[in-house]
Scaffold this motif. Sequence first.
Motif, PDB file in Angstrom:
ATOM      1  N   MET A   1      37.428  35.259  41.831  1.00 55.38           N
ATOM      2  CA  MET A   1      38.468  36.064  42.491  1.00 55.38           C
ATOM      3  C   MET A   1      39.679  35.212  42.883  1.00 55.38           C
ATOM      4  O   MET A   1      40.562  35.685  43.569  1.00 55.38           O
ATOM      5  CB  MET A   1      37.893  36.752  43.729  1.00 55.38           C
ATOM      6  CG  MET A   1      36.781  37.747  43.402  1.00 55.38           C
ATOM      7  SD  MET A   1      36.757  39.171  44.514  1.00 55.38           S
ATOM      8  CE  MET A   1      36.512  38.380  46.089  1.00 55.38           C
ATOM      9  N   ASN A   2      39.690  33.960  42.481  1.00 56.75           N
ATOM     10  CA  ASN A   2      40.850  33.125  42.762  1.00 56.75           C
ATOM     11  C   ASN A   2      42.055  33.569  41.918  1.00 56.75           C
ATOM     12  O   ASN A   2      41.887  34.334  40.976  1.00 56.75           O
ATOM     13  CB  ASN A   2      40.513  31.662  42.487  1.00 56.75           C
ATOM     14  CG  ASN A   2      40.148  30.927  43.772  1.00 56.75           C
ATOM     15  OD1 ASN A   2      40.729  31.198  44.822  1.00 56.75           O
ATOM     16  ND2 ASN A   2      39.193  30.039  43.697  1.00 56.75           N
ATOM     17  N   PRO A   3      43.260  33.115  42.258  1.00 60.80           N
ATOM     18  CA  PRO A   3      44.463  33.551  41.534  1.00 60.80           C
ATOM     19  C   PRO A   3      44.331  33.387  40.013  1.00 60.80           C
ATOM     20  O   PRO A   3      43.790  32.383  39.545  1.00 60.80           O
ATOM     21  CB  PRO A   3      45.555  32.635  42.093  1.00 60.80           C
ATOM     22  CG  PRO A   3      45.068  32.236  43.426  1.00 60.80           C
ATOM     23  CD  PRO A   3      43.583  32.218  43.360  1.00 60.80           C
ATOM     24  N   ASP A   4      44.805  34.389  39.272  1.00 61.69           N
ATOM     25  CA  ASP A   4      44.714  34.308  37.820  1.00 61.69           C
ATOM     26  C   ASP A   4      45.862  33.475  37.249  1.00 61.69           C
ATOM     27  O   ASP A   4      46.764  33.039  37.977  1.00 61.69           O
ATOM     28  CB  ASP A   4      44.660  35.704  37.189  1.00 61.69           C
ATOM     29  CG  ASP A   4      45.906  36.515  37.460  1.00 61.69           C
ATOM     30  OD1 ASP A   4      46.938  35.926  37.821  1.00 61.69           O
ATOM     31  OD2 ASP A   4      45.853  37.742  37.302  1.00 61.69           O
TER      32      ASP A   4
END
Lengths: 138, 690
Positions: A1-4
């Motif tokens: 769920m970390n930044p894409d």
Amino acid sequence: MNPDASTIAAGAPIEVDLSPIAEGQDIKVFWRGKPIYISHRTKKQIDEARSVNVASLPDPQTDEARVKSGHEQWLVVIGICTHLGCIPIAHEGSYDGFFCPCHGSVYDTSGRIRQGPAPTNLAVPPYQFVSDTKIQIG
Amino acid sequence: MSGPSDYQPSNPALQWIERRLPIFGLIHSSFVAYPTPRNLNYWWTFGAILSFMLGMQILTGVILAMHYTPNADLAFKSVELIVRDVNYGWLLRNMHAVGASMFFVAVYVHMFRGLYYGSYKEPREVLWILGVIIYLLMMATGFMGYVLPWGQMSFWGATVITNLFSAVPYVGESIVTLLWGGYAVGNPTLNRFFSLHYLLPFVIAGVVVLHVWALHVAGQNNPDGVEPKTEKDTVPFTPHATIKDMFGVACFLLLYAWFIFYMPNYLGDADNYIPANPGVTPPHIVPEWYYLPFYAILRSIPDKLAGVIAMFGAIIILCFLPWLDTAKTRSSKYRPLAKQFFWIFVAVCILLGYLGAQPPEGIYVIAGRILTFCYFAYFLIVLPLLARIEKPRPVPNSISDAVLAKTGSRSTPMVSTAIVLALAGSLFAGSIDSAKAAEGSDKPPGNTWSFSGPFGKFDRGALQRGLKVYKEVCASCHGLSFVAFRNLAEPGGPGYSVAQAAAFASEYKVKDGPNDAGDMFERPGRPADYFPSPFANEQAARAANGGAAPPDLSLITKARSYKRGFPWFIFDVFTQYQEQGPDYVAALLQGYEDKVPEGVTLPEGSYYNKYFPGHAIKMPKPISDGQVTYDDGSPTTVAQYSKDVTTFLMWTAEPHMEARKRLGFQVFVFLIVFAGLMYFTKKKVWADSH
């Protein structure tokens, strides 16, 4: 769920031209979705920031450590209150710095916390001077 | 859920299924034959009410999700389109938004009931803890749901709440980035909140099944706190509890419908009708009312990490309640001291809620600290101590004894009355205090609006005149981007015919394209087009108006408000007063004064307005007497213009208001009849059991 990947790419460094900012004025630019205050401080504001007894501050830090030497008039801070993330208002509060309307934190002309619930000083983003009138944030 | 059943359906088809999957036996033993204590009072119907509300939220939520767009640029608009264009979309949205509040009303009653009657005590500890888990899940769901409309309060509420996790030492910042999916609250945050908001209700439903299972193993507690011993102590669930729950739900629906149809925005915040703006923090961020006590606890602790721990601790402490309160007597009915401290605790919670909505300054901070101490003292000091020193009154031998002995042995509720009075007194004192603090910003005078009250309708003449004022005056700076020309011909609006609306639209030039050559071109407006905005974008609007962008007026009467203060905000629930927005807009238009009062210095390019917060407004006096001509002989005064244009803007903010109030009346007639029928049926069913 970390930044894409695209979010990270959009967070690349930006360049800001400082020449249109007159003394005593400040501008707000956005970098990585965060407001960055760039203030062109007056002599008085710099003196105020430097005449403080650093040890008496809640988060002790000298003004020299928060600006680039040779460019003392420029204060660059992330305009996000370190308490719960509201945006402080520039040129307000009893220290002529920033005032957060949410829970009443007051910052001085160096963006250091002086009063209120915020635990730390306003963060200084990574930046460097590309030329005398241009900085790169990031 | 209480063991194997010997139930056999009489229908052969059902028998066939029953032999393979004993589901009817399960239902029969859990909800028909299940023995329920015969002395339960109406506070026990809130379990059924909560199940009903969960079903209602899931049903309306699933339909809303069919029309909603989880994208930072489109979310606000898609919610407005649901309200304006989807069939009964306004009803769905009100049911869902008000439903969340009602869900919390019911859950708080349910929790306080458990607290009062000692429903957490042995053997119901797991049942109670499952309840606390449901409550935590509800809070998470409610918070994420509030973010979805992507208004100012949604955005800043999300910012403040997610930043709570940054207080965690070492890993705080990484947790927050993980929650955001970016470097700030933004589109990825909205997307994941939407996903989780859809998921969590089903998780809640799952835990509710466990909760009911645990309930049916331990059996229900009851007001006397003695376990059923013989068959005389219980009645079968159906019809007794079923019909009583139906009556309870019907009464609760009356309250629910009151808000859905008459006060849909009372429980919300006006700022949430302003689209999210990452660059501007609203001056006063408040969470939804059901989080206010915990928000007050957070703010009363001066240290960031300690504040966050106290806030979460205030909820987690409930899990340990069964072991903090070791008194043998369950029900506070037989505990004279515990009863009084219970009511003090209720008062503390309500006062904390009130403080959570106040600005964190002066007396409020001190009061917040005292009450935070009281909150924790109740669990950590009072309850353990009472268990040791209190002499409870003798409890009855059995439930049937208690029912038979039911006489007028009520002790005078002196203490409770004193607490209620003290509570009202301190709230009143607080409001006087804040009224003083707000000195200088005059309260807008009240008006008589044609659209106020349960039968209010828009004055067609005022709507048509207001449209004229908007078109000739306001439209040069302010947009009306959520209103289409076709709306002018819709029922409940200004009452134009379809042809008139089309003619009105054709007077406008609308940008369209690209055409075959790839160029944009202008064409006359069509009924399906929206009112064109005077500026291409916000920056252009800002540049042309001295730095202050004129706000879009579509929702202005719902996006502006002023503080009513205690006790008015309580009276408003009964009088259905919700015209703060229109009163403010009308007052603002008439609030210009040429002579600036002494001691006030206006920034350059600003004008003095009595009712504008801070008094320095960038908009020059927009309208003067005789500026717009009226064909119907109405007076061409600023007062009349203000009234007309405000009525028009109330319609643009809520084009289906007349339908809402009309349907509300029908629903009320039905609900009152239904509740009456349920009441008399319940009386008949219970005739032999009392």
